[in-house]
Design a protein around this motif. Sequence first.
Motif, PDB file in Angstrom:
ATOM      1  N   UNK B  19      13.052  -2.709  -4.412  1.00  0.00           N
ATOM      2  CA  UNK B  19      12.691  -1.338  -4.103  1.00  0.00           C
ATOM      3  C   UNK B  19      11.234  -1.225  -3.691  1.00  0.00           C
ATOM      4  N   UNK B  21       8.533  -1.210  -5.468  1.00  0.00           N
ATOM      5  CA  UNK B  21       7.652  -1.060  -6.619  1.00  0.00           C
ATOM      6  C   UNK B  21       7.714  -2.298  -7.509  1.00  0.00           C
ATOM      7  N   UNK B  23       7.243  -2.717 -10.679  1.00  0.00           N
ATOM      8  CA  UNK B  23       7.978  -2.603 -11.936  1.00  0.00           C
ATOM      9  C   UNK B  23       9.466  -2.850 -11.706  1.00  0.00           C
ATOM     10  N   UNK B  24       9.978  -2.328 -10.595  1.00  0.00           N
ATOM     11  CA  UNK B  24      11.396  -2.517 -10.283  1.00  0.00           C
ATOM     12  C   UNK B  24      11.694  -3.988 -10.012  1.00  0.00           C
ATOM     13  N   UNK B  27      11.601  -5.913 -13.116  1.00  0.00           N
ATOM     14  CA  UNK B  27      12.773  -5.659 -13.940  1.00  0.00           C
ATOM     15  C   UNK B  27      13.926  -6.563 -13.522  1.00  0.00           C
ATOM     16  N   UNK B  62       4.821  -4.081 -18.393  1.00  0.00           N
ATOM     17  CA  UNK B  62       5.239  -3.353 -19.599  1.00  0.00           C
ATOM     18  C   UNK B  62       6.336  -2.348 -19.271  1.00  0.00           C
ATOM     19  N   UNK B  63       6.255  -1.705 -18.129  1.00  0.00           N
ATOM     20  CA  UNK B  63       7.302  -0.757 -17.750  1.00  0.00           C
ATOM     21  C   UNK B  63       8.646  -1.481 -17.610  1.00  0.00           C
TER      22      UNK B  63
END
Lengths: 240, 240
Positions: B19, B21, B23-24, B27, B62-63
């Motif tokens: 995506x 980002x 964080x994505x 993940x 962390x997210x």
Amino acid sequence: MVRKALGGQVTPEADEDATGTLAEQLFHMLTEAILQGELAPGSKISEPMLAQRYGVSRGPLREALHRLQERRLIVRTANHGARVVQPTPEMLAGIFTVREALEGLAAREAATRMTDDEISALAACVRRHESELQEWVDGRHNALGKADEDFHFRIAQASRNPLLIELLCHQLYPLLRLYRSRNDNRTLRQRALVEHQRVLGALVDRDPQLAELTMQRHIASARTRRTLALGASVTSEDDR
Amino acid sequence: MVRKALGGQVTPEADEDATGTLAEQLFHMLTEAILQGELAPGSKISEPMLAQRYGVSRGPLREALHRLQERRLIVRTANHGARVVQPTPEMLAGIFTVREALEGLAAREAATRMTDDEISALAACVRRHESELQEWVDGRHNALGKADEDFHFRIAQASRNPLLIELLCHQLYPLLRLYRSRNDNRTLRQRALVEHQRVLGALVDRDPQLAELTMQRHIASARTRRTLALGASVTSEDDR
DNA sequence: CCGGCTCCATCTGTCGACAGTTCCTGCTTA
DNA sequence: TAAGCAGGAACTGTCGACAGATGGAGCCGG
């Protein structure tokens, strides 16, 4: 010092709360805010606004938002921000379909795994439900909703299946609260009480098959009630 | 430039991925890393170490960790850090119990909702499974595992229930991959193929009840196979 | 009068830095 | 020699600040 050092046993009542870390507190606060309706469904979530509102920085707030995203309470799109999830009748129907399967499973497992003490507590829960129904006063439906949820909560706990408990208590029940609005009248609650008593009876008899069936029928009954009552709830509310 | 600017319509197939980002991306990367075993079960996760390893700051990391926590792939304790979840035989049994209920439900719903094209595609999937089984070569079980997962994935999709799809495809199947190890031999896969064919037959006949039952029996059969094969994997449990 | 372009305010995504806590190491002392 | 304690290193939790992107207001041209 350590609060949840236990490995395999699940405390029946104690929910995790006030863990000290801001991200955790925010996660629970925001969950409650969304479920309580303080954050309107479909409304946009502004990180700076929320950060100021709760008096924290954006860091922990974003971490909490990412958890809420996984719980399906908010929807995030890259560079556009987050929005509170917008309940739809289709989603409600889907939740009840899944719930019928999972709660039926929980009741079946509980029939053999529940301790006598837990059954007594469940019976007391049903009796309390009954007494509250007799001394009915309008405007108290909130407390009644909690009694109902407590019944299902206890059965889920009695399944002794951590994953099942997690899915029911921490994912499905919160989602359902998004739809729990002003559609609790006395007739419906009396009907629910009767169905609860049937499930309880099956559990007392330690009959897994009957417990599963009565629970499934109870959920199915609740679904028709809920979806019918939802007919007029087409909220014209939207903001961008 | 804008990749998903549409507002109200949800693309039926496109999964979120890459995506943009961090964080994505993290993940998904961490999910794969955990499921692939690169991050050993039970091992401690050091934020600075992972941040350096992926060349990012601790913020997005962390997210992503908070999302992994909600997916039950890691366990976080305040001020102690995060650990990759430690699979236990009890948890595996619990997963299969839930899976039996949910996949049975998915098969039942799919029996009435699946399009003819989807059934054809599913049949092709089963035939591919069959042909791969004939030209068996050791060391290819990874591809076979994907074929098996694809079968269940398609049925879940055909249930047309977003919540059910999410629970099965994004929560249960990843968790199962934690246990998927070297316990795929030819006999077991032949058995699985037969069961898949039964489910397929029920779907072709548009028989919801039979579809649910055959799928439940398939899951139950897989459970006994898996738990039996897991007998020797009693890892010495400790931490903290 | 309306459509399109430009500029700006705001927000999201990301980073580096600081404070509090935990755990380990090494020393002291009975 | 072993138990207890102090000190420090490393880590987690938190914050403020900067860069890129988005959406809208206002201006210009047709």
